[in-house]
Scaffold this motif. Structure first.
Motif, PDB file in Angstrom:
ATOM      1  N   CYS A   1       0.824  -1.212   0.000  1.00 49.65           N
ATOM      2  CA  CYS A   1       0.000   0.000   0.000  1.00 49.65           C
ATOM      3  C   CYS A   1       0.857   1.261   0.000  1.00 49.65           C
ATOM      4  O   CYS A   1       0.526   2.255  -0.657  1.00 49.65           O
ATOM      5  CB  CYS A   1      -0.951  -0.012   1.193  1.00 49.65           C
ATOM      6  SG  CYS A   1      -2.281  -1.237   1.050  1.00 49.65           S
TER       7      CYS A   1
ATOM      8  N   LEU B   1      -6.691  -0.241  -2.047  1.00 48.61           N
ATOM      9  CA  LEU B   1      -5.717  -0.569  -1.011  1.00 48.61           C
ATOM     10  C   LEU B   1      -6.251  -1.787  -0.262  1.00 48.61           C
ATOM     11  O   LEU B   1      -7.167  -1.673   0.554  1.00 48.61           O
ATOM     12  CB  LEU B   1      -5.507   0.618  -0.060  1.00 48.61           C
ATOM     13  CG  LEU B   1      -4.974   1.896  -0.721  1.00 48.61           C
ATOM     14  CD1 LEU B   1      -4.911   3.035   0.306  1.00 48.61           C
ATOM     15  CD2 LEU B   1      -3.612   1.663  -1.347  1.00 48.61           C
TER      16      LEU B   1
ATOM     17  N   PHE C   1     -10.439   1.386   0.424  1.00 48.51           N
ATOM     18  CA  PHE C   1      -9.886   0.321   1.270  1.00 48.51           C
ATOM     19  C   PHE C   1     -10.771  -0.917   1.209  1.00 48.51           C
ATOM     20  O   PHE C   1     -12.004  -0.827   1.260  1.00 48.51           O
ATOM     21  CB  PHE C   1      -9.828   0.781   2.726  1.00 48.51           C
ATOM     22  CG  PHE C   1      -8.724   1.741   3.047  1.00 48.51           C
ATOM     23  CD1 PHE C   1      -7.619   1.335   3.784  1.00 48.51           C
ATOM     24  CD2 PHE C   1      -8.782   3.060   2.621  1.00 48.51           C
ATOM     25  CE1 PHE C   1      -6.599   2.215   4.090  1.00 48.51           C
ATOM     26  CE2 PHE C   1      -7.767   3.954   2.923  1.00 48.51           C
ATOM     27  CZ  PHE C   1      -6.669   3.527   3.661  1.00 48.51           C
TER      28      PHE C   1
ATOM     29  N   VAL D   1      -3.874   8.803   5.205  1.00 52.69           N
ATOM     30  CA  VAL D   1      -4.403   9.389   3.961  1.00 52.69           C
ATOM     31  C   VAL D   1      -5.526  10.396   4.217  1.00 52.69           C
ATOM     32  O   VAL D   1      -5.871  11.175   3.323  1.00 52.69           O
ATOM     33  CB  VAL D   1      -4.899   8.291   2.998  1.00 52.69           C
ATOM     34  CG1 VAL D   1      -3.762   7.338   2.654  1.00 52.69           C
ATOM     35  CG2 VAL D   1      -6.095   7.525   3.568  1.00 52.69           C
TER      36      VAL D   1
ATOM     37  N   GLU E   1      -2.177   9.875  -4.922  1.00 50.87           N
ATOM     38  CA  GLU E   1      -3.417   9.093  -4.988  1.00 50.87           C
ATOM     39  C   GLU E   1      -3.149   7.712  -5.566  1.00 50.87           C
ATOM     40  O   GLU E   1      -2.542   7.581  -6.630  1.00 50.87           O
ATOM     41  CB  GLU E   1      -4.451   9.816  -5.847  1.00 50.87           C
ATOM     42  CG  GLU E   1      -5.807   9.119  -5.868  1.00 50.87           C
ATOM     43  CD  GLU E   1      -6.874   9.977  -6.524  1.00 50.87           C
ATOM     44  OE1 GLU E   1      -7.683  10.565  -5.792  1.00 50.87           O
ATOM     45  OE2 GLU E   1      -6.857  10.069  -7.765  1.00 50.87           O
ATOM     46  N   PRO E   2      -3.596   6.652  -4.889  1.00 50.82           N
ATOM     47  CA  PRO E   2      -3.371   5.300  -5.404  1.00 50.82           C
ATOM     48  C   PRO E   2      -4.244   5.026  -6.622  1.00 50.82           C
ATOM     49  O   PRO E   2      -5.384   5.493  -6.717  1.00 50.82           O
ATOM     50  CB  PRO E   2      -3.758   4.402  -4.224  1.00 50.82           C
ATOM     51  CG  PRO E   2      -4.741   5.218  -3.432  1.00 50.82           C
ATOM     52  CD  PRO E   2      -4.303   6.647  -3.589  1.00 50.82           C
TER      53      PRO E   2
ATOM     54  N   THR F   1      -8.607  10.691  -2.943  1.00 53.37           N
ATOM     55  CA  THR F   1      -9.542   9.640  -2.531  1.00 53.37           C
ATOM     56  C   THR F   1      -8.854   8.286  -2.572  1.00 53.37           C
ATOM     57  O   THR F   1      -8.145   7.969  -3.525  1.00 53.37           O
ATOM     58  CB  THR F   1     -10.777   9.629  -3.446  1.00 53.37           C
ATOM     59  OG1 THR F   1     -11.436  10.893  -3.347  1.00 53.37           O
ATOM     60  CG2 THR F   1     -11.746   8.527  -3.050  1.00 53.37           C
ATOM     61  N   SER F   2      -9.075   7.501  -1.520  1.00 51.22           N
ATOM     62  CA  SER F   2      -8.527   6.145  -1.428  1.00 51.22           C
ATOM     63  C   SER F   2      -9.659   5.172  -1.141  1.00 51.22           C
ATOM     64  O   SER F   2     -10.624   5.507  -0.455  1.00 51.22           O
ATOM     65  CB  SER F   2      -7.493   6.050  -0.297  1.00 51.22           C
ATOM     66  OG  SER F   2      -6.517   7.054  -0.378  1.00 51.22           O
TER      67      SER F   2
ATOM     68  N   ALA G   1     -14.506   4.154   1.302  1.00 51.34           N
ATOM     69  CA  ALA G   1     -13.758   5.188   0.595  1.00 51.34           C
ATOM     70  C   ALA G   1     -13.377   6.279   1.576  1.00 51.34           C
ATOM     71  O   ALA G   1     -14.185   6.672   2.432  1.00 51.34           O
ATOM     72  CB  ALA G   1     -14.595   5.773  -0.541  1.00 51.34           C
TER      73      ALA G   1
ATOM     74  N   HIS H   1      -4.597  13.912   3.338  1.00 49.77           N
ATOM     75  CA  HIS H   1      -4.056  14.136   1.994  1.00 49.77           C
ATOM     76  C   HIS H   1      -5.230  14.389   1.050  1.00 49.77           C
ATOM     77  O   HIS H   1      -6.251  13.694   1.147  1.00 49.77           O
ATOM     78  CB  HIS H   1      -3.260  12.926   1.504  1.00 49.77           C
ATOM     79  CG  HIS H   1      -1.892  12.809   2.105  1.00 49.77           C
ATOM     80  ND1 HIS H   1      -1.681  12.435   3.408  1.00 49.77           N
ATOM     81  CD2 HIS H   1      -0.658  13.037   1.560  1.00 49.77           C
ATOM     82  CE1 HIS H   1      -0.366  12.416   3.648  1.00 49.77           C
ATOM     83  NE2 HIS H   1       0.273  12.785   2.554  1.00 49.77           N
TER      84      HIS H   1
ATOM     85  N   LEU I   1       1.026   4.336  -2.744  1.00 54.13           N
ATOM     86  CA  LEU I   1       0.895   5.750  -2.387  1.00 54.13           C
ATOM     87  C   LEU I   1       2.137   6.564  -2.762  1.00 54.13           C
ATOM     88  O   LEU I   1       2.220   7.749  -2.432  1.00 54.13           O
ATOM     89  CB  LEU I   1       0.624   5.879  -0.888  1.00 54.13           C
ATOM     90  CG  LEU I   1      -0.759   5.384  -0.436  1.00 54.13           C
ATOM     91  CD1 LEU I   1      -0.784   5.140   1.059  1.00 54.13           C
ATOM     92  CD2 LEU I   1      -1.850   6.375  -0.844  1.00 54.13           C
TER      93      LEU I   1
END
Length: 447
Positions: free
Chosen positions: A57, A90, A115, A106, A85-86, A112-113, A151, A109, A61
């Protein structure tokens, strides 16, 4: 198809063996190394699935992370606020620690991530961390009950907060402190009971401004100042005291045993189990005490001992929350009753560990009582019957605890879903068998 292992009664355990690196510290080393300026070199990192997920992860990132042939990990960080941003999900696998800490990282930051995790992690509550992070400006979109997949919409204008933990949780504390790194001003977390302080120690080691102050009520207030310049470090991860607990208890229970576990972390906020075992009569000594990466470590020497039942103070739970399954096994061999209270947190671990231990011990012939937040084990001062197949529900600590029970029980004990052990203790079977255990596969596969 789940892997099944069995463990049978053995003669004395002996020898020296280093258990894997501390899982809590390994997660944090990867995350802070990814935020530091310059190169960090980490030796002794736990290479279980949970930590490898965190490494993947952090790469997603934007951090550069490589493992060299000598087993050392090299990280080139992005600086505080420099994560990107990935491009994909993740996937945290089974790791609740990795998921909760990374959400904090995150949340401040501006991207948007998404999981996710395995079935066990997707069943675990996340509101305890999403609610305070939302106060800092992040937004969360979750399944019903605040569960994964979810999210995280990070905030471009994070707000520092002062937050009192409703329940003791090093994971929530750490998530907020990590979020505070990329937040202006001071972010403060207040805990009524002290929890493991690896995040505070490691933040200082990397160069952050962290204050820890006593509160009037006897708790602690931990404050981090935003926008520090973290600098890459070189250090060794201590051996994990939670992993060391399994060979420790095995050596206490198997008559004639004496083993040494070198370089184990003995942070006082992590050693509640060892204090408890000593109170039960364990011959357990710290030798060659020293510091390693700001953490106290020692070599543990353990000799077989006759244990007695005790009442374990509820306030000790934060310093040994992961060790209650193996403590319950020790209690099942002790003379008299052991009462463990303040264990509500065990209901929401990788499995409902309270229920799993009560069911498993009863199946092995142990008299046990399960209450809402307590486990009471009535030991008879002799080996339980054993002779059971334990449903682990993919919980690594349940699996290892019952394999230890089998080493000293009257008859063998088997566990299903043994592959769960690799999430925290890769090489567990080889290490234990090297000390004299007899753990092996039963059928090739089990339903």
């Amino acid at each position: 198809m789940a892997k099944t292992l069995h463990s049978g009664r053995v003669q004395a355990l002996s020898g020296s063996a280093r258990v894997p690196g501390d899982k809590s510290i390994s997660h944090r080393a990867l995350m802070l190394g990814a935020l530091a300026v310059g190169e960090s070199v980490v030796g002794g990192l736990l290479e279980g699935d949970d930590v490898l997920r965190t490494a993947a992860c952090m790469r997603a990132l934007g951090a550069e992370i490589t493992r060299h042939e000598d087993g050392r990990w090299h990280l080139f960080g992005r600086g505080v606020g420099g994560l990107s941003e990935p491009a994909d999900l993740l996937d945290m696998g089974n790791s609740g620690t990795g998921a909760r800490l990374l959400m904090g990282l995150v949340a401040t930051h501006p991207f948007t991530s998404f999981f996710t995790g395995d079935a066990s992690l997707r069943s675990r509550p996340m509101r305890r961390v999403t609610e305070p992070l939302a106060r800092m400006g992040a937004r969360f979109f979750t399944r019903d009950g605040g569960r994964l997949p979810l999210a995280v919409v990070g905030t471009a204008s994070p707000l520092p907060i002062s937050y009192e933990l409703p329940v003791a949780s090093a994971q929530v504390k750490s998530a907020l402190l990590l979020a505070g790194l990329n937040t202006p001003g001071e972010t403060t977390v207040i805990e009524r009971e002290a929890t493991r302080d690896h995040t505070e120690l490691m933040l200082r080691n990397f160069g952050a401004d962290v204050r820890v102050e006593a509160t009037e009520s006897g708790g602690r207030a931990i404050t981090v100042t935003g926008f520090p310049e973290l600098t890459g470090r070189q250090f060794e991860v201590p051996a994990d005291p939670s992993s060391a607990a399994f060979p420790t208890v095995a050596a206490l229970l198997v008559e004639g045993s004496e083993i040494v576990l070198p370089g184990v972390g003995i942070n006082p906020l992590r050693t509640g189990l060892y204090q408890t075992l000593r109170e039960m009569g364990a011959d357990l000594r710290y030798e060659n005490r020293r510091d390693q990466a700001g953490e106290p470590v020692a070599d543990l020497r353990v000799r077989a001992s006759r244990l007695k039942g005790i009442d374990v103070p509820a306030e000790r739970a934060p310093s040994m929350i992961d060790e209650y399954p193996i403590l319950a096994v020790a209690a099942s061999f002790a003379e008299g009753t052991t009462r463990m209270r303040g264990l509500a947190e065990l209901r929401v671990k990788e499995s409902d560990r309270l229920a799993a231990m009560a069911r498993g011990l009863a199946a092995c012939g142990v008299v046990v009582e399960e209450e809402a937040d307590a486990l009471i084990v009535h030991g008879k001062g002799r080996a339980p019957r054993g002779d059971a197949l334990i449903a682990t529900r993919f919980d690594h600590r349940i699996a290892m605890a019952f394999l230890v029970l089998g080493m000293a029980a009257e008859r063998p004990v088997a566990i299903d879903e043994a592959e769960a052990i690799d999430t925290s203790f890769p090489g567990f079977v080889a290490l234990m068998n090297g000390l004299g255990a007899a753990i092996g596969s039963t059928d090739a596969d089990a339903v």
